[in-house]
Design a protein around this motif. Sequence first.
Motif, PDB file in Angstrom:
ATOM      1  N   GLU A  89      12.343  15.985   1.067  1.00  0.00           N
ATOM      2  CA  GLU A  89      13.584  16.479   0.463  1.00  0.00           C
ATOM      3  C   GLU A  89      14.500  15.317   0.088  1.00  0.00           C
ATOM      4  O   GLU A  89      15.115  15.318  -0.989  1.00  0.00           O
ATOM      5  N   ALA A  90      14.590  14.295   0.942  1.00  0.00           N
ATOM      6  CA  ALA A  90      15.435  13.127   0.661  1.00  0.00           C
ATOM      7  C   ALA A  90      14.888  12.338  -0.527  1.00  0.00           C
ATOM      8  O   ALA A  90      15.651  11.900  -1.402  1.00  0.00           O
ATOM      9  N   ARG A  91      13.582  12.154  -0.560  1.00  0.00           N
ATOM     10  CA  ARG A  91      12.967  11.426  -1.693  1.00  0.00           C
ATOM     11  C   ARG A  91      13.223  12.147  -3.015  1.00  0.00           C
ATOM     12  O   ARG A  91      13.533  11.531  -4.021  1.00  0.00           O
ATOM     13  N   ILE A  92      13.067  13.463  -2.994  1.00  0.00           N
ATOM     14  CA  ILE A  92      13.293  14.248  -4.217  1.00  0.00           C
ATOM     15  C   ILE A  92      14.750  14.147  -4.655  1.00  0.00           C
ATOM     16  O   ILE A  92      15.041  13.975  -5.846  1.00  0.00           O
ATOM     17  N   ALA A  93      15.672  14.244  -3.707  1.00  0.00           N
ATOM     18  CA  ALA A  93      17.107  14.139  -4.049  1.00  0.00           C
ATOM     19  C   ALA A  93      17.413  12.772  -4.669  1.00  0.00           C
ATOM     20  O   ALA A  93      18.136  12.694  -5.673  1.00  0.00           O
ATOM     21  N   ASN A  94      16.863  11.699  -4.091  1.00  0.00           N
ATOM     22  CA  ASN A  94      17.082  10.359  -4.654  1.00  0.00           C
ATOM     23  C   ASN A  94      16.477  10.229  -6.046  1.00  0.00           C
ATOM     24  O   ASN A  94      17.099   9.641  -6.947  1.00  0.00           O
ATOM     25  N   ARG A  96      15.982  12.655  -8.180  1.00  0.00           N
ATOM     26  CA  ARG A  96      16.773  13.476  -9.117  1.00  0.00           C
ATOM     27  C   ARG A  96      18.032  12.720  -9.559  1.00  0.00           C
ATOM     28  O   ARG A  96      18.423  12.777 -10.733  1.00  0.00           O
ATOM     29  N   ARG A  97      18.667  11.989  -8.622  1.00  0.00           N
ATOM     30  CA  ARG A  97      19.821  11.152  -9.002  1.00  0.00           C
ATOM     31  C   ARG A  97      19.392  10.051  -9.969  1.00  0.00           C
ATOM     32  O   ARG A  97      20.077   9.758 -10.949  1.00  0.00           O
ATOM     33  N   ILE A 129       8.726  13.200  -8.937  1.00  0.00           N
ATOM     34  CA  ILE A 129       9.426  14.412  -8.472  1.00  0.00           C
ATOM     35  C   ILE A 129       8.448  15.577  -8.380  1.00  0.00           C
ATOM     36  O   ILE A 129       8.409  16.295  -7.376  1.00  0.00           O
ATOM     37  N   ASP A 133       7.438  17.391  -5.019  1.00  0.00           N
ATOM     38  CA  ASP A 133       7.768  18.814  -4.969  1.00  0.00           C
ATOM     39  C   ASP A 133       6.538  19.642  -4.577  1.00  0.00           C
ATOM     40  O   ASP A 133       6.638  20.583  -3.789  1.00  0.00           O
TER      41      ASP A 133
END
Length: 186
Positions: A89-94, A96-97, A129, A133
């Motif tokens: 989840e943290a990797r995906i959030a980073n 996406r930014r 991503i 995901d």
Amino acid sequence: YVSRTGTLTVEVRSFTEAEPRVAMIVDTAGGYVEQSSLSLDGTVKSGWFRVRVPQDKFSAVMVEFEKLGTLRQKQIGSEDVSTAIVDLEARIANLRRQELRLGELLSQAKTLDEVLRVENELNRVRYEIESYDGQLKWLRNRATMATVQLTLREPDGSTPDVPGADIWRQIWKAFVATWRAIGRFL
């Protein structure tokens, strides 16, 4: 998030009677048969099933499977996948930014070379991503649905091997034969 797994081998009197009950048990629990393999050709019928059931129904399903016949083997395991889920989840959030920032850079690019470099980087980030995901969905599914591998088999008709059974059988036969011989002699 905990992923639970179980493996059972159950000996049943009649495979053809027990096999439909597997689907009924799984359906009642809100699960599904993910894969199965049946052997109905020989004198001993058997089948292997990999089923997925909601985690909260895992123990009840294991008990119901055990009731199908005589339990011959049982193994239960669990794996905490919380860390892996939080990490993904943290990797995906980073990412996406980073994707948003690359989108901003793409709108500011002035030359064709800049546009191509930013688009290549944007495509790489989008691919990562999607990959993360997919892994996240797989882990969440494992944490939501438990896996049970069930083997059902009919008895093979042979007597079970009991260590030392033959020697005691031979001693008993010799004992009986000796008394018969003494009886004949008298």
